[in-house]
Design an enzyme around this catalytic site. Structure first.
Site, PDB file in Angstrom:
ATOM      1  N   TYR A 109      30.319 -30.433 -30.567  1.00  0.00           N
ATOM      2  CA  TYR A 109      30.496 -31.922 -31.264  1.00  0.00           C
ATOM      3  C   TYR A 109      28.951 -31.629 -31.906  1.00  0.00           C
ATOM      4  CZ  TYR A 109      35.626 -33.318 -32.071  1.00  0.00           C
ATOM      5  OH  TYR A 109      36.660 -33.469 -32.160  1.00  0.00           O
ATOM      6  N   LYS A 123      37.362 -24.765 -18.279  1.00  0.00           N
ATOM      7  CA  LYS A 123      37.835 -23.715 -18.969  1.00  0.00           C
ATOM      8  C   LYS A 123      36.917 -23.262 -18.487  1.00  0.00           C
ATOM      9  CE  LYS A 123      40.612 -21.020 -20.605  1.00  0.00           C
ATOM     10  NZ  LYS A 123      42.252 -20.854 -20.776  1.00  0.00           N
ATOM     11  N   ASP A 155      44.431 -25.453 -20.766  1.00  0.00           N
ATOM     12  CA  ASP A 155      44.880 -24.584 -20.788  1.00  0.00           C
ATOM     13  C   ASP A 155      46.921 -25.036 -20.770  1.00  0.00           C
ATOM     14  OD1 ASP A 155      44.458 -23.637 -19.625  1.00  0.00           O
ATOM     15  OD2 ASP A 155      45.031 -21.411 -19.857  1.00  0.00           O
ATOM     16  N   ASP A 192      39.321 -34.604 -27.605  1.00  0.00           N
ATOM     17  CA  ASP A 192      40.240 -34.769 -28.769  1.00  0.00           C
ATOM     18  C   ASP A 192      41.795 -33.967 -28.707  1.00  0.00           C
ATOM     19  OD1 ASP A 192      39.602 -35.311 -31.769  1.00  0.00           O
ATOM     20  OD2 ASP A 192      39.927 -33.196 -32.000  1.00  0.00           O
ATOM     21  N   ASP A 210      45.110 -36.237 -28.814  1.00  0.00           N
ATOM     22  CA  ASP A 210      46.252 -36.456 -29.920  1.00  0.00           C
ATOM     23  C   ASP A 210      47.709 -36.046 -28.812  1.00  0.00           C
ATOM     24  OD1 ASP A 210      44.589 -37.118 -31.635  1.00  0.00           O
ATOM     25  OD2 ASP A 210      45.852 -35.557 -33.076  1.00  0.00           O
TER      26      ASP A 210
HETATM   27  C1  IPM Z   1      38.889 -38.658 -32.962  1.00  0.00           C
HETATM   28  C2  IPM Z   1      39.064 -38.213 -34.095  1.00  0.00           C
HETATM   29  C3  IPM Z   1      37.613 -37.817 -35.395  1.00  0.00           C
HETATM   30  C4  IPM Z   1      37.063 -36.418 -33.422  1.00  0.00           C
HETATM   31  C5  IPM Z   1      37.307 -37.101 -36.014  1.00  0.00           C
HETATM   32  C6  IPM Z   1      37.231 -38.312 -37.166  1.00  0.00           C
HETATM   33  C7  IPM Z   1      35.285 -36.195 -36.387  1.00  0.00           C
HETATM   34  O1  IPM Z   1      39.229 -37.171 -34.716  1.00  0.00           O
HETATM   35  O2  IPM Z   1      38.288 -39.956 -32.330  1.00  0.00           O
HETATM   36  O3  IPM Z   1      39.504 -38.349 -32.060  1.00  0.00           O
HETATM   37  O4  IPM Z   1      36.901 -35.746 -33.681  1.00  0.00           O
HETATM   38  O5  IPM Z   1      36.444 -36.941 -32.999  1.00  0.00           O
HETATM   39 MG    MG Z   2      41.199 -36.364 -32.882  1.00  0.00          MG
END
Ligand code: IPM
Ligand code: MG
Length: 356
Positions: free
Chosen positions: A142, A191, A223, A247, A251
């Site tokens: 990032y 990884k 993975d 990240d 999710d």
């Molecule tokens: C998160 C989001 C952010 C990230 C985006 C919006 C830049 O997906 O906070 O997980 O990738 O960190």
């Molecule tokens: Mg995210």
């Protein structure tokens, strides 16, 4: 106590969900005799529209000088084609970086009341999901060097993933300490079979593991982690990983609980200043419709009280308010099932505030 909170409501559903968290915080302030002062700062697309940049310098200063920052969400299709240097997400990354928020805690908990909202079978999540992802937030790909150049007549784009030992060590310590306070198990995700940055990551984690002998430590490839989160999620207690892996995995993990709308997060620095936000995005498709789930933001406010303000009883009160609302059958559309009481974003905020 008197605390200054900078609100970054942002785009899409951001303003709606942050407003519910403020309702709940005001109820907490009243009950426990605190004063919360709010300063609103534009971030993301709304700031691009007003000022041509996703956050102004003055806005950034108001984040730095606050006791804590509460964020909704940024971005949306309206700003997808703006110059990459002023994308809404840039502001979020800039705040993380400038405030030194290197440690992102993403607790993933399945509320027992929502056990049947999980897309996974009862036999897999039945034991209860309760894990914590500790994501490194100010390093890695990032924030690495990036460029797009023309080589041999075609465009070539590069994003570098860089980690230094001190960055790995400080996030590792946060994760080991978190594990000590929880189930005393830590899985470090990397990884290392391919990446140099992961091999360094693993070496530093092993050094820390020797120090934290009470923590049961393991290495796991990213993975395989993606697979294990679905196959056997209850094996995990604390997971520590680098920025992009975290990240993606956070999710994925949020889905174990049925709705990403329930999941809070805390982004912490080495001092008391932190930023708190739900892990979901700005959901432009439902913005302004008063149907978003504010619980992730309200639970983020609870983390703010716990981590930045040292108000454990007040944070417990917010969590209890959420549990009571679920026990009483209140559901926003994302978690609604027949037989329950469907409420919108604002009505859920009222219920939660009344439960304090
Ligand atoms: C998160 C989001 C952010 C990230 C985006 C919006 C830049 O997906 O906070 O997980 O990738 O960190
Ligand atoms: Mg995210």
């Amino acid at each position: 106590m008197d605390k200054n909170i900078t609100l970054l409501k942002g785009d899409g559903i951001g303003p709606e969900i942050v407003s519910q968290a403020v309702k709940v915080l005001d109820a907490v302030a009243k009950k426990y005799g605190h004063t919360f002062n709010y300063t609103e700062v534009d971030i993301g697309g709304c700031s691009i529209d007003k000022y041509g940049v996703p956050i102004t310098d003055e806005g950034m200063e108001k984040c730095k000088s606050a006791d804590a920052v509460l964020l909704g969400a940024v971005g949306g299709p309206k700003w997808d084609s703006v110059d990459p240097s002023i994308r809404p997400e840039k502001a979020l990354l800039a705040v993380r970086r400038e405030l030194g928020l290197f440690a992102n805690l993403r607790p993933t908990k399945l509320f027992s009341q929502l056990a049947d909202s999980s897309p996974l079978k009862e036999s897999i999540v039945g034991g209860g999901i309760d894990l914590m992802i500790v994501r490194e937030l100010t390093g890695g790909i990032y924030f690495g060097k990036r460029r797009t150049e023309t080589v041999g007549g075609e465009r070539v784009a590069t994003d570098e993933m860089t980690y230094s030992e001190h960055e790995i060590e400080r996030i590792g310590r946060v994760a080991f300490e978190a594990a000590l306070k929880r189930g005393k198990k830590l899985a470090s995700v990397d990884k290392a079979n391919v990446l140099d940055s992961s091999r360094l990551w693993r070496a530093v984690m092993h050094r820390l593991a020797e120090e934290y002998t009470q923590v049961e430590y393991s290495d796991i490839l990213v993975d395989n982690t993606a697979m294990q989160l679905i196959k056997n999620p209850t094996q995990f207690d604390v997971i520590v990983t680098e920025n992009m892996f975290g990240d993606i995995l956070s999710d994925e993990a949020s889905m174990l609980t049925g709705s990403i709308g329930m999941m809070p997060s805390a982004s912490l620095s080495s001092g008391p200043l932190g930023m708190y936000e739900p892990i979901h995005g700005s959901a432009p498709d439902i913005a302004g419709m008063d149907i978003a789930n504010p619980i992730g933001t309200v639970m983020s406010a609870a983390m703010m009280l716990r981590y930045s303000f040292d108000m454990a009883a007040e944070a417990d009160a917010i969590e209890a308010a959420v549990n009571k609302a679920l026990d009483d059958g209140y559901r926003t559309p994302d978690i609604y099932k027949d037989g329950f009481t469907k409420v919108g974003c604002s009505a859920m905020g009222d219920v939660l505030a009344a439960n304090i």
